[in-house]
Design a protein around this motif. Structure first.
Motif, PDB file in Angstrom:
ATOM      1  N   LEU A  30       0.795  -1.231   0.000  1.00 31.51           N
ATOM      2  CA  LEU A  30       0.000   0.000   0.000  1.00 31.51           C
ATOM      3  C   LEU A  30       0.829   1.283   0.000  1.00 31.51           C
ATOM      4  CD1 LEU A  30      -2.780  -1.004   2.576  1.00 31.51           C
ATOM      5  CD2 LEU A  30      -2.776  -1.286   0.095  1.00 31.51           C
ATOM      6  N   ASP A  31       2.141   1.188   0.164  1.00 30.71           N
ATOM      7  CA  ASP A  31       2.964   2.391   0.293  1.00 30.71           C
ATOM      8  C   ASP A  31       2.876   3.279  -0.939  1.00 30.71           C
ATOM      9  OD1 ASP A  31       3.706   1.531   2.774  1.00 30.71           O
ATOM     10  OD2 ASP A  31       5.670   0.770   2.163  1.00 30.71           O
ATOM     11  N   ARG A  32       3.007   2.681  -2.120  1.00 26.63           N
ATOM     12  CA  ARG A  32       3.021   3.483  -3.352  1.00 26.63           C
ATOM     13  C   ARG A  32       1.668   4.135  -3.614  1.00 26.63           C
ATOM     14  NH1 ARG A  32       2.930  -0.043  -6.883  1.00 26.63           N
ATOM     15  NH2 ARG A  32       2.796  -1.828  -5.484  1.00 26.63           N
ATOM     16  N   VAL A  33       0.609   3.347  -3.505  1.00 34.98           N
ATOM     17  CA  VAL A  33      -0.713   3.892  -3.800  1.00 34.98           C
ATOM     18  C   VAL A  33      -1.137   4.895  -2.725  1.00 34.98           C
ATOM     19  CG1 VAL A  33      -2.040   2.050  -2.657  1.00 34.98           C
ATOM     20  CG2 VAL A  33      -2.999   3.203  -4.645  1.00 34.98           C
ATOM     21  N   ASN A  34      -0.703   4.676  -1.486  1.00 37.46           N
ATOM     22  CA  ASN A  34      -0.974   5.639  -0.417  1.00 37.46           C
ATOM     23  C   ASN A  34      -0.300   6.977  -0.694  1.00 37.46           C
ATOM     24  OD1 ASN A  34      -2.600   5.522   1.914  1.00 37.46           O
ATOM     25  ND2 ASN A  34      -1.480   3.734   2.661  1.00 37.46           N
ATOM     26  N   ALA A  35       0.938   6.923  -1.177  1.00 37.07           N
ATOM     27  CA  ALA A  35       1.682   8.154  -1.448  1.00 37.07           C
ATOM     28  C   ALA A  35       0.977   8.999  -2.500  1.00 37.07           C
ATOM     29  CB  ALA A  35       3.102   7.811  -1.897  1.00 37.07           C
ATOM     30  N   VAL A  36       0.462   8.361  -3.537  1.00 38.02           N
ATOM     31  CA  VAL A  36      -0.232   9.102  -4.596  1.00 38.02           C
ATOM     32  C   VAL A  36      -1.576   9.626  -4.088  1.00 38.02           C
ATOM     33  CG1 VAL A  36      -1.168   8.973  -6.937  1.00 38.02           C
ATOM     34  CG2 VAL A  36       0.935   7.726  -6.363  1.00 38.02           C
ATOM     35  N   ALA A  37      -2.265   8.841  -3.288  1.00 41.14           N
ATOM     36  CA  ALA A  37      -3.542   9.295  -2.720  1.00 41.14           C
ATOM     37  C   ALA A  37      -3.349  10.539  -1.871  1.00 41.14           C
ATOM     38  CB  ALA A  37      -4.169   8.178  -1.893  1.00 41.14           C
ATOM     39  N   GLU A  43      -9.487  12.343   0.411  1.00 44.53           N
ATOM     40  CA  GLU A  43     -10.014  12.138   1.759  1.00 44.53           C
ATOM     41  C   GLU A  43     -11.533  12.113   1.674  1.00 44.53           C
ATOM     42  OE1 GLU A  43      -8.348  15.247   4.090  1.00 44.53           O
ATOM     43  OE2 GLU A  43      -6.297  14.478   3.955  1.00 44.53           O
ATOM     44  N   PRO A  44     -12.109  10.971   1.312  1.00 43.00           N
ATOM     45  CA  PRO A  44     -13.561  10.884   1.098  1.00 43.00           C
ATOM     46  C   PRO A  44     -14.361  11.303   2.323  1.00 43.00           C
ATOM     47  CG  PRO A  44     -12.439   8.894   0.347  1.00 43.00           C
ATOM     48  CD  PRO A  44     -11.434   9.682   1.096  1.00 43.00           C
ATOM     49  N   ALA A  45     -15.384  12.105   2.085  1.00 40.45           N
ATOM     50  CA  ALA A  45     -16.256  12.540   3.181  1.00 40.45           C
ATOM     51  C   ALA A  45     -17.487  11.647   3.308  1.00 40.45           C
ATOM     52  CB  ALA A  45     -16.689  13.986   2.935  1.00 40.45           C
ATOM     53  N   PHE A  46     -17.730  10.804   2.314  1.00 39.12           N
ATOM     54  CA  PHE A  46     -18.919   9.948   2.322  1.00 39.12           C
ATOM     55  C   PHE A  46     -18.624   8.613   3.013  1.00 39.12           C
ATOM     56  CE2 PHE A  46     -16.980  10.330  -1.952  1.00 39.12           C
ATOM     57  CZ  PHE A  46     -16.208   9.173  -1.940  1.00 39.12           C
ATOM     58  N   PRO A  47     -19.658   7.954   3.540  1.00 43.72           N
ATOM     59  CA  PRO A  47     -19.474   6.610   4.104  1.00 43.72           C
ATOM     60  C   PRO A  47     -19.034   5.631   3.014  1.00 43.72           C
ATOM     61  CG  PRO A  47     -21.629   7.509   4.703  1.00 43.72           C
ATOM     62  CD  PRO A  47     -21.064   8.407   3.653  1.00 43.72           C
ATOM     63  N   ILE A  48     -18.245   4.647   3.417  1.00 44.19           N
ATOM     64  CA  ILE A  48     -17.746   3.631   2.488  1.00 44.19           C
ATOM     65  C   ILE A  48     -18.077   2.240   3.042  1.00 44.19           C
ATOM     66  CG2 ILE A  48     -15.655   2.548   1.543  1.00 44.19           C
ATOM     67  CD1 ILE A  48     -14.373   5.333   1.511  1.00 44.19           C
ATOM     68  N   ILE A  49     -18.586   1.374   2.180  1.00 42.34           N
ATOM     69  CA  ILE A  49     -18.727  -0.040   2.511  1.00 42.34           C
ATOM     70  C   ILE A  49     -17.734  -0.798   1.631  1.00 42.34           C
ATOM     71  CG2 ILE A  49     -20.225  -2.059   2.613  1.00 42.34           C
ATOM     72  CD1 ILE A  49     -22.622  -0.224   2.846  1.00 42.34           C
ATOM     73  N   THR A  50     -16.787  -1.479   2.251  1.00 42.25           N
ATOM     74  CA  THR A  50     -15.802  -2.261   1.514  1.00 42.25           C
ATOM     75  C   THR A  50     -16.182  -3.731   1.570  1.00 42.25           C
ATOM     76  OG1 THR A  50     -14.050  -0.672   2.007  1.00 42.25           O
ATOM     77  CG2 THR A  50     -13.361  -2.871   1.336  1.00 42.25           C
ATOM     78  N   VAL A  51     -16.133  -4.394   0.408  1.00 43.60           N
ATOM     79  CA  VAL A  51     -16.567  -5.785   0.301  1.00 43.60           C
ATOM     80  C   VAL A  51     -15.410  -6.647  -0.188  1.00 43.60           C
ATOM     81  CG1 VAL A  51     -18.223  -7.384  -0.724  1.00 43.60           C
ATOM     82  CG2 VAL A  51     -18.912  -5.016  -0.225  1.00 43.60           C
ATOM     83  N   GLY A 148      -7.301  -8.354   0.563  1.00 42.16           N
ATOM     84  CA  GLY A 148      -7.882  -7.304   1.394  1.00 42.16           C
ATOM     85  C   GLY A 148      -6.818  -6.448   2.041  1.00 42.16           C
ATOM     86  N   ARG A 149      -5.989  -7.057   2.862  1.00 42.76           N
ATOM     87  CA  ARG A 149      -5.008  -6.316   3.657  1.00 42.76           C
ATOM     88  C   ARG A 149      -4.096  -5.450   2.795  1.00 42.76           C
ATOM     89  NH1 ARG A 149       0.271  -7.451   5.697  1.00 42.76           N
ATOM     90  NH2 ARG A 149       0.261  -9.418   4.540  1.00 42.76           N
ATOM     91  N   LEU A 150      -3.606  -5.984   1.681  1.00 43.59           N
ATOM     92  CA  LEU A 150      -2.651  -5.272   0.841  1.00 43.59           C
ATOM     93  C   LEU A 150      -3.248  -4.838  -0.494  1.00 43.59           C
ATOM     94  CD1 LEU A 150       0.534  -7.451   1.496  1.00 43.59           C
ATOM     95  CD2 LEU A 150      -0.113  -5.290   2.575  1.00 43.59           C
ATOM     96  N   ASP A 151      -4.563  -4.880  -0.607  1.00 48.32           N
ATOM     97  CA  ASP A 151      -5.231  -4.452  -1.831  1.00 48.32           C
ATOM     98  C   ASP A 151      -5.362  -2.934  -1.855  1.00 48.32           C
ATOM     99  OD1 ASP A 151      -7.076  -5.581  -4.185  1.00 48.32           O
ATOM    100  OD2 ASP A 151      -8.077  -3.839  -3.298  1.00 48.32           O
ATOM    101  N   ALA A 152      -5.238  -2.324  -3.030  1.00 50.65           N
ATOM    102  CA  ALA A 152      -5.271  -0.867  -3.154  1.00 50.65           C
ATOM    103  C   ALA A 152      -6.526  -0.249  -2.565  1.00 50.65           C
ATOM    104  CB  ALA A 152      -5.141  -0.480  -4.631  1.00 50.65           C
ATOM    105  N   VAL A 153      -7.653  -0.952  -2.653  1.00 53.98           N
ATOM    106  CA  VAL A 153      -8.910  -0.452  -2.092  1.00 53.98           C
ATOM    107  C   VAL A 153      -8.773  -0.179  -0.595  1.00 53.98           C
ATOM    108  CG1 VAL A 153     -11.235  -1.250  -1.479  1.00 53.98           C
ATOM    109  CG2 VAL A 153     -10.452  -1.415  -3.836  1.00 53.98           C
ATOM    110  N   ASN A 154      -7.890  -0.904   0.073  1.00 55.43           N
ATOM    111  CA  ASN A 154      -7.798  -0.848   1.534  1.00 55.43           C
ATOM    112  C   ASN A 154      -7.139   0.424   2.058  1.00 55.43           C
ATOM    113  OD1 ASN A 154      -8.476  -2.118   3.988  1.00 55.43           O
ATOM    114  ND2 ASN A 154      -6.379  -2.857   4.255  1.00 55.43           N
ATOM    115  N   ILE A 155      -6.691   1.323   1.189  1.00 59.04           N
ATOM    116  CA  ILE A 155      -6.165   2.602   1.698  1.00 59.04           C
ATOM    117  C   ILE A 155      -7.303   3.513   2.147  1.00 59.04           C
ATOM    118  CG2 ILE A 155      -4.106   2.462   0.242  1.00 59.04           C
ATOM    119  CD1 ILE A 155      -5.347   4.726  -1.472  1.00 59.04           C
TER     120      ILE A 155
END
Length: 430
Positions: A30-37, A43-51, A148-155
């Motif tokens: 997640l380090d690389r994708v986190n850096a770009v984010a 910084e989403p203000a809406f609720p998120i449901i991750t599946v 899940g743990r290391l998937d880009a969605v998980n940032i």
């Protein structure tokens, strides 16, 4: 003289470009994708449901999205992979992202990433969230790509997380036991944010991880239950019961996914209220292309993306639940890195003849190799080999009578090729 390539200007050019930006198709971390984010200030203000989950993610996301749409909310939904067009992955209010908006989103990620190498999926995930943040959305549903743990969605931290099922798949990345894979999928959990699991036998690693980080966890058959009734089915939790209609999607296994959706919407009801009528309407209307989905009649052609043993067992149950008067022909193509033997073992008793095809993906299995596995697992199997899914499906259609049916399965690529073939044959018929 410096050779500077022109900037992509079309969606297809962008997709080809981002596919070439990282030497590996999958690079966990997640380090690389986190850096770009962070550069993008996503910084989403809406609720998120991750599946997350081995199977059932797409169905769960579709049901969640439709419930909130029925309730009048603006809903973003990010899923993968796609069947026909990449745009299917990014949807706002059930409408695919346009090519123009996709290009704008990709360009925003390209400008922010600089010399940081991101994978195709990582760029796509950031582009989807960037697009969602440009719209006034009430809720966003994110489907995990792998693990899940290391998937880009998980940032992006979920307000609520769902793990559907846990089975052996992607073992090169996630581990070779359900306990290891369960831990990876539990990586989407967050402290004090509800987690829901629809697996009837969840790995202890998932339960332990939730306890360790302070995640309230609700499990099917412990905290909520599903009961089939003569009318439809019943959801029960904490002494409350809801009578719900039959689902538009085929298969009793979908009830577990639907129950997870009810559990999530009840939890979020204080911030995003939905009515029982909203749930009823959503559950009755949602169908998911590629999941035991009929695309043709005379002969009946059903497509299913089943590509691991767990999904293949569900496919077999659906075939038994909807018997046909004639024979069942299978058009079959898979990826080489999947549990081919497990899939064949689950489905073979329901198939009268196999039309085996090469898979056009770089990871695709050859028809010859699939045929050898078929003979090994089912020595009496009747098989024919083809260079591609189109040729196999056309041959199956010529063989089938009006009382027969054709099931096309084995991967997303297989289903996409079949759907393209049927569409071309339909449009070319005078």
């Amino acid at each position: 003289m410096t050779n500077i390539k022109p900037k992509p200007t079309t969606a297809q050019q962008w997709l080809a470009y981002i596919e070439a930006q990282h030497p590996k198709a999958i690079a966990m971390g997640l380090d690389r994708v986190n850096a770009v984010a962070q550069k993008l200030q996503l910084e989403p203000a809406f609720p998120i449901i991750t599946v997350a989950g081995t199977n059932g993610k797409g169905s769960t996301c579709a049901l969640l999205s439709q419930v909130y749409l029925q309730a009048g909310y603006r809903v973003g939904c990010y899923t993968s992979p796609h069947l026909m067009r990449y745009n299917e992955r990014v949807r706002v209010n059930d409408i695919d992202i346009s090519d123009d908006d996709l290009c704008v989103a990709f360009d925003a990620i390209e400008q922010a990433r600089g010399d940081i190498a991101l994978t195709y999926f990582e760029i796509g995930t950031l582009a989807a969230m960037w697009h969602f943040c440009q719209n006034s959305l009430d809720i966003v549903i994110l489907e995990v790509g792998l693990g899940g743990r290391l998937d880009a969605v998980n940032i992006f931290s979920p307000t609520c997380s769902i793990v559907t099922t846990i089975d052996l798949d992607h073992m090169d990345y996630l581990g070779d036991t359900r306990e290891k894979i369960g831990f990876e999928k539990a990586g989407i959990f967050r402290e004090n944010a509800l987690a829901i699991c629809g697996d009837e036998n969840p790995p202890q690693s998932l339960i332990d991880h939730a306890a360790k980080i302070g995640t309230p966890l609700k499990l099917i058959n412990r905290d909520f239950t599903v009961t089939k009734t003569t009318q439809a089915w019943q959801y029960s939790a904490e002494g409350h019961e809801l009578l719900l209609p039959n689902l538009g999607m085929q298969g009793d296994f979908q009830l577990s996914n639907a129950a997870c959706v009810v559990c999530a919407t009840q939890y979020l009801n204080t911030i995003l209220p939905v009515s029982l009528a909203n749930i009823h309407e959503a559950f009755q209307t949602v169908t998911l292309i590629g999941r035991f989905y009929q695309i043709h009649t005379q002969p009946i052609i059903v497509v299913d993306v089943a590509h691991n043993p767990h999904a293949a067992v569900s496919l077999a149950h659906n075939l038994k639940a909807m018997p046909c008067a004639g024979k069942t022909f299978a058009v079959f193509a898979m990826l080489a890195d999947k549990d081919i033997d497990g899939v064949i073992h689950a489905v073979a008793p329901n198939i009268n003849q196999w039309f085996v095809a090469d898979n056009h993906s770089p990871r695709g299995a050859k028809a010859f190799d699939l045929n050898q596995r078929l003979i090994k697992n089912d020595p009496k199997s009747v098989t024919e080999l083809f260079a591609d899914v189109t040729s196999a499906l056309n041959a199956a259609c010529k063989t089938a009578t009006k009382n027969d049916r054709i099931i096309v399965f084995g991967s997303f690529y297989t289903v996409a090729d079949a759907m393209s073939t049927v569409l071309q044959n339909t449009t070319s018929t005078p």
